[in-house]
Design an enzyme around this catalytic site. Structure first.
Site, short mmCIF file in Angstrom:
data_model
loop_
_atom_site.label_atom_id
_atom_site.label_comp_id
_atom_site.label_asym_id
_atom_site.label_seq_id
_atom_site.Cartn_x
_atom_site.Cartn_y
_atom_site.Cartn_z
N GLU A 176 0.80 -1.24 0.00
CA GLU A 176 0.00 0.00 0.00
C GLU A 176 0.82 1.27 0.00
O GLU A 176 0.32 2.35 0.31
CB GLU A 176 -0.99 -0.01 1.17
CG GLU A 176 -2.06 -1.07 1.01
CD GLU A 176 -3.09 -1.07 2.10
OE1 GLU A 176 -3.35 0.00 2.70
OE2 GLU A 176 -3.64 -2.15 2.39
N TYR A 178 3.44 1.98 1.96
CA TYR A 178 4.08 2.33 3.23
C TYR A 178 5.59 2.04 3.15
O TYR A 178 6.09 1.61 2.10
CB TYR A 178 3.40 1.59 4.37
CG TYR A 178 1.99 2.07 4.63
CD1 TYR A 178 1.75 3.35 5.13
CD2 TYR A 178 0.89 1.26 4.34
CE1 TYR A 178 0.46 3.80 5.34
CE2 TYR A 178 -0.41 1.71 4.55
CZ TYR A 178 -0.62 2.99 5.05
OH TYR A 178 -1.90 3.46 5.25
N ARG A 226 2.55 -8.92 4.45
CA ARG A 226 1.60 -8.27 3.53
C ARG A 226 2.43 -7.71 2.38
O ARG A 226 3.07 -6.66 2.51
CB ARG A 226 0.82 -7.17 4.26
CG ARG A 226 -0.32 -6.59 3.41
CD ARG A 226 -1.55 -7.46 3.50
NE ARG A 226 -2.57 -7.06 2.54
CZ ARG A 226 -3.52 -6.17 2.77
NH1 ARG A 226 -3.57 -5.56 3.95
NH2 ARG A 226 -4.42 -5.89 1.85
N HIS A 264 -2.04 3.88 -2.11
CA HIS A 264 -3.08 4.88 -1.86
C HIS A 264 -3.10 5.94 -2.96
O HIS A 264 -4.12 6.59 -3.18
CB HIS A 264 -2.87 5.54 -0.51
CG HIS A 264 -3.10 4.63 0.65
ND1 HIS A 264 -4.20 3.82 0.74
CD2 HIS A 264 -2.37 4.38 1.76
CE1 HIS A 264 -4.15 3.11 1.86
NE2 HIS A 264 -3.04 3.43 2.49
N GLN A 351 -17.91 4.65 2.45
CA GLN A 351 -18.39 5.92 3.01
C GLN A 351 -18.15 6.07 4.51
O GLN A 351 -17.93 7.18 4.99
CB GLN A 351 -19.87 6.09 2.70
CG GLN A 351 -20.14 6.31 1.22
CD GLN A 351 -21.61 6.53 0.93
OE1 GLN A 351 -22.35 7.12 1.72
NE2 GLN A 351 -22.06 6.06 -0.21
#
Length: 699
Positions: A176, A178, A226, A264, A351
């Site tokens: 992701e 990081y 991960r 992201h 949301q």
């Protein structure tokens, strides 16, 4: 990866999903892993009991393994200022509250160890290279050799502390975007020393972390990685590099790989509802030829049926379900018992989960507002059953009716239309939002099993409620103790000359197919509904893209030698020419969701939609829509006539409240929720939360 030697009777419903899985010294009872998701409860000591209750509920729900949100290995690696970390004995004591709660609930839990790197929202952050973060404002320090070695040591120390705190495993966050991913990827690693440049040098940081962690924890303590297996950023890793890193991870002591998709900042959507189910499973399956340790597939796997199909192919050992376990903590138990039709299926809306996380709010779930509020929003059994009328079967009314019935109240639901769902029935017809049908299916089943009396095609009056004639019961039993008014909204019709012209229609008429639509269309209003309707109008009548078409639309490359697997998007041509018009000056779509809004903006742009802001609507006639356009300062820049076949109005809503005053004046206890309470931009998150809270508040 292998099952225990004792014979196990296959589950009759999902035989692969409910087979035990061995990861080093740990036996998972099934193949459902609740993936990591930061909730915001990790960051403050006083939220520890809430976090423990949140995980314990999912342990009782049957998850094979729970993975926590990320806890930093150092102050510099924190996700946010004063964010959650695992660096000292006091934090070990705090975390024993969490692990004890999960174990007492019969579950297993792993701690995810993270270093945010340049993604950290803190002033002390460090990172592999010099490329600044596009998502957080603080500048970072490019790591020196000494800082790098110190950071490697912190991962080992945190892993040791996690084991002492009672965690059953750890997961190293290597995806992701990081810090670990930042070292692996040329996109962010511009170093020329032994930590950058060549593939071997870029992978050295993670290799040394694995070696250090393995030294600090017990030999049979599981270490999960991960791993980013598709960066979806330019200058990302190639497949050969990813496969090499996976083989090294296995060699140096990683016991399982939980695959991670996208950064992201990636330009490819990976988690929103428009992403096809299991779109990235094939990336995980490719790793099967590289390693023998268990592989966990992730991203947009939201039903047990789909998970079973993946496992049946035999190239993946488990599935990660993060948001699906937010939506329904009992998902595993329901699937195991053959009750998958009772699962509240995640619709990938983002949301209340990721949209909250990225603006510093506590994470919850649009479909399950109890998520993260297990200690404060409870639905315990009532001591005295009340007779409750719920008027309106949209999201708010459905949540109120089902939640009240679950508590033991006698509930009757009245709906003027011929089916339940309300605005969700419209949303389910928008391209990429077909998952909303799952919510309607869920509520249909819940109304059945909770014995809610449903009156469809019944526009109930105040008099019928007051005298009890609306009820299916007779006599005194027909009187209602409480009335929940969830009558929703109707589209607002703006005051424009010619608004009654035959070419004009509401968004509901357009999406539900009540009117024929021409080839040139103007959409009035560029809020969430305007964007949804615009996307609907630009595709054909069968909007669901197959995976290959979707990959083409978003530029996902089939060529595994291309770094990051991204290429130029090739969207399908639009089926209509659409103008998206708003009164406000400036960029459109600013109020859309943090993590999904960019997808809608990009989709509209890809379809060649002309976006017009700062417009005054002058007239609608046979020529089309006449507008006057203004700049950001309000100065007129010209007049235009949009020569269109139709004008679709998406200019807001008005509450339907005709029952509120007569029932209130008559002294009956009324609760107004959802759109009937506030007719702002349609807000299913607020509607379902209010419905649940009203049910919880009944005596």
């Amino acid at each position: 990866m292998t099952s225990p030697t004792a014979p196990v009777t296959p589950n009759p419903h999902f035989p692969h999903l409910f087979t035990p899985l061995q990861i080093n010294g740990l036996t998972l009872p099934n193949r459902i892993v609740m993936g990591s998701m930061h909730t915001g409860l990790e960051d403050r000591v006083w939220d520890t009991d809430k976090l423990a209750a949140y995980y314990a509920e999912r342990a009782r729900g049957g998850a094979g393994l729970i993975i926590t949100g990320g806890f930093a290995t150092s102050r510099a690696g924190q996700l946010v200022i004063l964010g959650g970390k695992m660096t000292n004995t006091l934090e070990v004591v705090r975390h024993r509250t969490i692990t004890r709660a999960v174990h007492e609930a019969g579950g297993l839990i792993a701690m995810q160890l993270i270093h945010a790197g340049r993604y950290g929202y803190n002033p002390f952050k460090v990172a592999a290279g010099s490329e600044p973060s596009p998502i957080h404002p603080f500048k970072h320090l490019k790591m020196t050799d000494r800082i790098i070695w110190h950071t490697i040591k912190t991962f080992g120390q945190s892993a040791k502390l996690a084991e002492r705190a009672g965690y059953d495993a750890i997961e190293l966050m290597g995806g992701e975007g990081y810090l670990i991913n930042q070292f692996l990827c040329p996109h962010t690693n511009d170093r020329t020393d032994k930590w950058g440049g060549s593939t071997e040098n870029r992978q050295r940081f993670l290799v040394e972390i694995i070696k250090e962690v393995r030294k600090q924890v017990s030999a049979d303590f599981p270490v999960i990685l991960r791993q980013s297996i598709a960066d979806f950023v330019k200058n990302g890793q190639t497949w050969d590099e990813i496969a090499l890193m996976a083989r090294k991870a296995e060699e140096f002591g990683v016991d399982a790989i939980n695959t991670d998709i996208g950064w992201h900042e990636a330009g490819v959507p990976t988690i929103v509802t428009s992403v096809p189910r299991g779109a990235f499973v094939k990336f995980t399956e490719r790793l099967r030829d590289e390693v023998s340790i268990p592989l966990i597939a992730s991203n947009r796997i939201n039903t047990p049926e789909f998970a079973e199909d993946i496992l049946e192919r035999g190239r993946v050992d488990a599935v990660s379900m993060a948001r699906p376990m937010l939506a329904d903590p009992d998902l595993p138990n329901k699937a195991r018992d053959g009750r998958s039709d009772e699962i509240n299926t995640c619709i990938g809306c983002n949301q209340a989960c990721l949209d909250h996380a990225f603006v510093g709010k506590k994470v919850s779930c649009l479909l399950n507002p109890r998520a993260g509020r297990e200690t404060t929003l409870t639905l315990g059994a009532t001591r005295r059953a009340r007779h409750v009328a719920v008027i309106g079967a949209g999201p708010a009314g459905l949540a109120a009716a089902v939640s009240a019935a679950q508590r033991g109240h006698r509930v009757e639901l009245f709906e003027a239309g011929e089916s339940i769902g309300g605005q969700f029935s419209i949303a389910a017809r928008i391209p990429g939002k077909e998952e909303f049908n799952e919510t309607i299916r869920y509520y249909t089943r819940q109304l059945e099993i909770n014995n809610v009396t449903v009156h469809l095609g019944k526009r109930v009056s105040a008099e019928e409620i007051l005298d009890g004639s609306a009820s299916a019961a007779k006599g005194e039993a027909a009187k209602f103790d409480d009335v929940v008014i969830a009558t929703g909204v109707v589209p607002r019709i703006p005051d424009i000359p010619g608004i009654d012209h035959p070419m004009v229609m509401s968004y509901a008429d357009a999406v539900l197919g009540r009117r024929d639509i021409g080839k040139r269309v103007a959409v009035i209003g560029a809020g969430g509904i305007g964007f949804d309707v615009t996307e609907f109008l630009t595709v054909d009548e069968s909007p669901t893209l197959n995976l290959k078409e979707w990959e083409q639309e978003w530029g996902v490359s089939e060529d595994l030698s291309i770094p990051g697997f991204v290429t130029k998007p090739r969207p399908l041509p639009p089926v209509r020419e659409v103008f998206l018009v708003q009164r406000k000056p400036g960029r459109q779509g600013k109020t859309l969701g943090k993590t999904s809004g960019w997808v809608h903006r990009a989709a509209v742009k890809m379809k060649g939609v002309e976006q017009i802001s700062g417009a005054t609507y002058d007239l609608i006639d046979d020529e089309g829509l006449h507008i006057t356009v203004h700049d950001k300062e309000g100065n007129e820049t010209g007049k235009r006539v949009l020569e269109v076949d139709n004008v679709v109005v998406c200019a807001g809503q008005e509450s339907v409240r005709d029952l509120v005053d007569p029932l209130t004046v008559a002294g009956i206890t009324t609760h107004v929720i959802g759109g009937a309470d506030l007719a702002s931009e349609l807000d299913a998150k607020r509607a379902i939360r209010q419905g649940t809270e009203v049910a919880a508040s009944l005596p």
